[in-house]
Write a protein that holds these residues in place. Structure first.
Motif, mmCIF file in Angstrom:
data_model
loop_
_atom_site.group_PDB
_atom_site.id
_atom_site.type_symbol
_atom_site.label_atom_id
_atom_site.label_comp_id
_atom_site.label_asym_id
_atom_site.label_seq_id
_atom_site.Cartn_x
_atom_site.Cartn_y
_atom_site.Cartn_z
ATOM 1 N N SER A 389 0.812 -1.206 0.000
ATOM 2 C CA SER A 389 0.000 0.000 0.000
ATOM 3 C C SER A 389 0.853 1.267 0.000
ATOM 4 C CB SER A 389 -0.930 0.012 1.215
ATOM 5 O OG SER A 389 -0.173 -0.026 2.416
ATOM 6 N N ALA A 390 2.125 1.133 0.413
ATOM 7 C CA ALA A 390 3.008 2.306 0.500
ATOM 8 C C ALA A 390 3.802 2.535 -0.778
ATOM 9 C CB ALA A 390 3.972 2.138 1.678
ATOM 10 N N ILE A 391 3.775 1.579 -1.709
ATOM 11 C CA ILE A 391 4.610 1.677 -2.898
ATOM 12 C C ILE A 391 4.268 2.914 -3.714
ATOM 13 C CG2 ILE A 391 5.104 0.599 -5.122
ATOM 14 C CD1 ILE A 391 4.983 -2.094 -3.747
ATOM 15 N N ASN A 392 2.984 3.219 -3.839
ATOM 16 C CA ASN A 392 2.560 4.345 -4.655
ATOM 17 C C ASN A 392 2.866 5.699 -4.032
ATOM 18 O OD1 ASN A 392 1.567 2.650 -6.663
ATOM 19 N ND2 ASN A 392 -0.454 2.525 -5.707
ATOM 20 N N GLU A 393 3.371 5.703 -2.795
ATOM 21 C CA GLU A 393 3.702 6.956 -2.125
ATOM 22 C C GLU A 393 5.206 7.164 -1.977
ATOM 23 O OE1 GLU A 393 1.732 6.913 1.612
ATOM 24 O OE2 GLU A 393 -0.283 7.013 0.770
ATOM 25 N N GLY A 394 5.995 6.224 -2.480
ATOM 26 C CA GLY A 394 7.435 6.285 -2.269
ATOM 27 C C GLY A 394 8.108 7.430 -3.010
ATOM 28 N N PHE A 395 9.147 7.993 -2.397
ATOM 29 C CA PHE A 395 10.012 8.973 -3.046
ATOM 30 C C PHE A 395 11.324 8.292 -3.393
ATOM 31 C CE2 PHE A 395 7.589 12.283 -0.529
ATOM 32 C CZ PHE A 395 6.992 12.852 -1.637
ATOM 33 N N ASN A 396 11.831 8.588 -4.580
ATOM 34 C CA ASN A 396 13.135 8.056 -4.957
ATOM 35 C C ASN A 396 14.188 8.721 -4.081
ATOM 36 O OD1 ASN A 396 15.770 8.360 -6.716
ATOM 37 N ND2 ASN A 396 14.662 6.594 -7.502
ATOM 38 N N ALA A 397 14.768 7.978 -3.162
ATOM 39 C CA ALA A 397 15.695 8.558 -2.189
ATOM 40 C C ALA A 397 16.979 7.750 -2.130
ATOM 41 C CB ALA A 397 15.050 8.614 -0.803
ATOM 42 N N THR A 398 18.053 8.443 -1.820
ATOM 43 C CA THR A 398 19.351 7.798 -1.656
ATOM 44 C C THR A 398 19.643 7.615 -0.167
ATOM 45 O OG1 THR A 398 20.554 9.894 -1.553
ATOM 46 C CG2 THR A 398 20.161 8.963 -3.746
ATOM 47 N N ALA A 399 20.660 6.823 0.112
ATOM 48 C CA ALA A 399 21.069 6.618 1.504
ATOM 49 C C ALA A 399 21.480 7.951 2.133
ATOM 50 C CB ALA A 399 22.218 5.613 1.569
ATOM 51 N N ARG A 400 22.116 8.820 1.353
ATOM 52 C CA ARG A 400 22.529 10.133 1.864
ATOM 53 C C ARG A 400 21.325 10.953 2.299
ATOM 54 N NH1 ARG A 400 22.983 15.544 0.690
ATOM 55 N NH2 ARG A 400 21.495 15.323 -1.001
ATOM 56 N N GLN A 401 20.304 10.970 1.467
ATOM 57 C CA GLN A 401 19.123 11.764 1.778
ATOM 58 C C GLN A 401 18.418 11.247 3.025
ATOM 59 O OE1 GLN A 401 17.212 11.264 -1.998
ATOM 60 N NE2 GLN A 401 18.076 13.123 -2.869
ATOM 61 N N ILE A 402 18.300 9.925 3.134
ATOM 62 C CA ILE A 402 17.648 9.340 4.310
ATOM 63 C C ILE A 402 18.451 9.628 5.570
ATOM 64 C CG2 ILE A 402 16.965 7.151 5.396
ATOM 65 C CD1 ILE A 402 16.276 6.148 2.579
ATOM 66 N N GLU A 403 19.773 9.574 5.459
ATOM 67 C CA GLU A 403 20.629 9.885 6.614
ATOM 68 C C GLU A 403 20.428 11.329 7.066
ATOM 69 O OE1 GLU A 403 25.360 10.011 7.916
ATOM 70 O OE2 GLU A 403 24.799 9.644 5.834
#
Length: 463
Positions: A389-403
């Motif tokens: 259910s969360a797939i359609n809400e995902g943002f393309n993010a890198t490990a750097r951005q999440i950190e």
């Protein structure tokens, strides 16, 4: 910020082949910079010069060398700054695809004074010229590397600026809070509306909630971007390679009744419901005196550590051993699923037996030959890390951005803790200042040369 301080060649005109190398229908050579039109005019000859052609209109012409010889019939188009990909004047020459003609076109432009572009330099200039922020720039790479429709959609959402908007909203909330707190600290004698601690706490809790939701969406996007790494682990001869082949639906790993057949880590990837899954078939984990098998076990342990998820295969027709007990202990601190294999023959080990040594584990019973059970296993693996259910809400993010987002969340939570403990407002203000610093770095408002080169060096030449 003076960009020249960081990028001495920023005002050069750069050129590169922007299409893939090899024979194709067309090849595109791209120029960007203040002299893009001047250089292009020297090698492109049409009925009218490109400068007399309106921007974004194709012009038919010929690619010519220094002697005026016609090398190819081509199309030329230019884009006026700042309404171009890079924010500079950009020219594209569309020639016939081939190993020689595009290279010759690029060579002629270099001879005129253009510089060969570095990897990702066109997108880097788009960022430096304010056409896109850093999250959008990294999303461009996500579009190039997308392995599924869902990953492509997540990257497109980020490239459109949806992630940037969410980050900017959080930044503005932090800025308003910081301004109020710091104004009261610096100018206590002024008649500035005072924001009570409980109101500050309420706003910070809401920001914390928004950050957690945003990090969750970015984690979904990272999975779509990079895939899930699943290490298939267990004792020798429990059916790891059979399960590996069944998951891939092809015979990739050698399967024999001889224990220790797998000596290396074998990888294979599938896309399941939009999620790339990288399976790693590993050597059986056991103590051994065999030199080659010892190397395989060491590689298996490395795969175990680096995986996002571990799939522990148990032979249901054999009693549990001390190796199993040891592995159960090690798995307690890592995401995993246990699969009791060989359900097509009499079983000795039951899920209840495993719950005695792995009480909190998710357990399934299957056979490598049961296609329905293998499909259900794929579903379990994906659901362990991400809900569909969360797939359609995902943002393309890198490990750097999440950190960076996690650093912001840590600062906000520290500010909340400071208020709850009655600590001075200076500590709260300091945490909010640090949170804004990480958001600035995330968007690229605050950057250094090492960060920029680390990001754009991942791009191909010509992008």
């Amino acid at each position: 910020m003076a960009l020249e301080k960081y990028f001495l060649n920023y005002n050069d005109t750069i050129a590169s082949i922007s299409t893939a190398w090899g024979e194709a229908g067309i090849a595109i050579v791209r120029l960007s910079g203040p002299q893009a039109l001047d250089f292009a005019e020297k090698v492109f000859k049409g009925i009218k010069p490109l400068k007399e052609t309106p921007p974004r209109y194709m012009r038919n012409g010929f690619l010519v060398n220094e002697n005026g010889d016609h090398l190819d019939e081509v199309l030329g188009v230019w884009f006026r700054a700042p309404k171009s990909y890079t924010g500079e004047d950009v020219v594209e020459i569309h020639c016939h695809g081939g190993l020689l003609v595009a290279s010759k076109c690029l060579e002629l432009l270099i001879d005129q004074g253009a510089r060969l572009a570095e990897p990702g330099e066109f997108t880097q200039r788009a960022f430096l010229n304010g056409r896109i922020d850093l999250t959008q720039a990294e999303a461009a790479l996500g579009i190039i590397r997308a392995k599924s429709d869902e990953a492509l959609r997540a990257a497109a959402r980020t490239l459109r600026g949806e992630l940037s908007i969410k980050i900017a909203e959080i930044y503005d909330l932090l800025l308003n809070l910081s301004a109020n707190l710091e104004a009261n600290l610096d100018f206590p004698e002024e008649d500035i509306p005072f924001l009570p601690s409980d109101e500050v706490l309420k706003k910070l809790n809401q920001i914390s909630t928004n950050l957690k939701r945003l990090i969750s969406r970015c984690n979904v996007g990272k999975v779509l971007r990079d895939g899930i790494k699943v290490a298939i682990v267990g004792r020798p001869n429990v059916g790891k390679s059979s399960i590996f082949n069944a998951l891939l639906e092809e015979a990739r790993a050698i399967v024999t009744p001889i224990p220790g057949t797998t000596r290396d880590v074998i990888e294979g990837m599938i896309v399941y419901k939009g999620i790339p899954i990288i399976f790693m078939d590993t050597a059986g984990l056991r103590a051994t005196n065999d030199v080659v098998e010892t190397i395989g076990v060491s590689m298996a342990q490395k795969a175990f550590r680096e995986a996002d998820l571990r799939l522990w295969i148990i032979d249901g027709s054999e009693a549990l051993t001390q190796d199993d007990i040891n592995l159960a202990e090690e798995l307690k601190t890592h995401p995993h699923i246990i699969a009791i294999n060989k359900a097509d023959i009499p079983q000795i080990v039951s899920p209840d037996d495993l719950r005695e040594i792995a009480p909190d584990s998710e357990i399934t019973v299957l056979s490598a030959f049961d296609k329905l059970a293998i499909e259900k296993l794929k579903e379990r693996l994906v659901n362990k890390l991400i809900k569909h259910s969360a797939i359609n809400e995902g943002f393309n993010a890198t490990a750097r951005q999440i950190e960076m987002l996690k650093n912001v969340l840590s600062c906000v939570d520290n500010a909340i803790a400071s208020i709850n403990m009655g600590e001075p407002e200076e500590l709260v203000a300091s945490n909010l200042y640090e949170a804004r610093y990480y958001l600035d770095r995330l968007l690229g408002r605050n950057f250094d040369e090492d960060l920029i080169h680390a990001i754009f060096s991942q791009f191909c030449v010509g992008k």
